[in-house]
Design a protein around this motif. Structure first.
Motif, short mmCIF file in Angstrom:
data_model
loop_
_atom_site.label_atom_id
_atom_site.label_comp_id
_atom_site.label_asym_id
_atom_site.label_seq_id
_atom_site.Cartn_x
_atom_site.Cartn_y
_atom_site.Cartn_z
N SER A 115 0.85 -1.19 0.00
CA SER A 115 0.00 0.00 0.00
C SER A 115 0.89 1.24 0.00
N ALA A 151 0.79 5.75 0.39
CA ALA A 151 0.04 6.93 0.80
C ALA A 151 0.82 8.18 0.40
N GLU A 210 0.57 12.78 0.66
CA GLU A 210 -0.12 14.01 1.08
C GLU A 210 0.52 15.19 0.36
N CYS A 251 -2.85 11.21 -6.03
CA CYS A 251 -3.03 9.82 -6.46
C CYS A 251 -1.76 9.28 -7.11
N ALA A 279 0.96 8.65 -4.51
CA ALA A 279 0.66 7.46 -3.70
C ALA A 279 0.98 6.18 -4.47
N GLU A 300 -7.98 2.49 -5.17
CA GLU A 300 -8.01 3.67 -4.31
C GLU A 300 -8.83 3.35 -3.07
N GLU A 305 -8.71 5.30 0.16
CA GLU A 305 -9.15 6.39 1.03
C GLU A 305 -8.61 7.72 0.53
N THR A 306 -9.44 8.75 0.60
CA THR A 306 -9.01 10.11 0.27
C THR A 306 -9.56 11.06 1.33
N ARG A 315 -4.97 14.14 1.02
CA ARG A 315 -4.35 12.87 1.39
C ARG A 315 -4.96 11.76 0.54
N GLU A 316 -4.10 10.88 0.07
CA GLU A 316 -4.53 9.79 -0.80
C GLU A 316 -3.89 8.50 -0.32
N ARG A 317 -4.66 7.41 -0.33
CA ARG A 317 -4.14 6.09 0.04
C ARG A 317 -4.59 5.09 -1.01
#
Length: 227
Positions: A55, A57, A59, A174, A177, A204, A206-207, A224-226
């Motif tokens: 994963s 992430a 920011e 995005c 990440a 995707e 979480e945002t 923030r993007e995960r």
């Protein structure tokens, strides 16, 4: 009677990984590209397929790219014509000053309102100005206060992001990440002596979007993007 010499024998051998023993006649098919949100059926059907799940992430943040200021002028007179004249004189001065500073007409909106107040007429005008250069905004506001004094009221600037800048911020978060996830997968493969192939799935998860003010100063908007 002499025996005929036997023809030379041929032996064929293939080394099969331990995970594939018993499946020599049923080789693992090549993984095909799957649409986002789906799993490869080949990977599910054959537990021996090698995968690495990671994963990532990110920011990112950006300062506002627009600011809006409202300049108000008003007058209360016994005659409606006098109230209009008083407001129009200051209004013309404001619009001319904005043009001299290089502001485009599409960034300036003027509204006027006149109403009866007891035995007098009250007229009020608002000039809504959109700025892209914050230094110029501060200079113009200071200039109008110095020249028009208390006859003009200038609102505090309201900072905001245009829709285009927000979309660019989302896209940037995005991509960063995904890049972070790819780097992590590459490091894992290097550690175990494997080669990283093409991604099977990018999802995707979480945002989060935050914005606000702190001590009367606009803070950058983080995204923030995960994945």
């Amino acid at each position: 009677m002499s025996l005929q010499p036997a023809p030379p024998s041929r032996v064929f051998m293939e080394l099969v990984p331990w995970a594939n023993l018993g499946r020599e006649n049923n080789p693992i098919p090549t993984l095909e590209t799957q649409p986002v949100g789906s799993r490869s059926h080949a990977a599910k059907a054959h537990p021996g397929a090698r995968e690495v799940h990671v994963s990532g992430a990110a920011e990112v943040s950006a300062s506002p790219d627009r600011a809006q200021v409202i300049v108000r002028v008003s007058s209360t007179k016994e005659a409606a014509a006098e109230a209009k004249k008083s407001v129009s004189r200051r209004l013309d001065y404001i619009t001319q000053s904005l043009q001299q500073q290089g502001l485009q007409t599409e960034n300036v909106t003027v509204t006027k309102d006149i109403r009866r107040v007891e035995n007098a007429y009250h007229m009020e005008a608002e000039v809504c100005i959109t700025f892209t250069e914050f230094g110029k905004m501060q200079n113009i506001c200071n200039f109008l206060v110095e020249k028009l004094d208390s006859s003009v009221v200038i609102s505090p600037p309201e900072f905001y992001h245009t829709q285009g800048s927000i979309e660019n911020l989302r896209r940037q978060a995005c991509l960063v990440a995904v890049e972070n996830a790819w780097r992590k997968a590459q490091e894992v493969c290097d550690l175990v002596g494997q080669t990283l192939g093409k991604p099977l799935l990018i999802k995707e998860e979480e945002t989060k979007e935050l914005e606000g003010q702190f001590d009367d100063q606009q803070i950058p908007e983080p995204w923030r993007e995960r994945v």
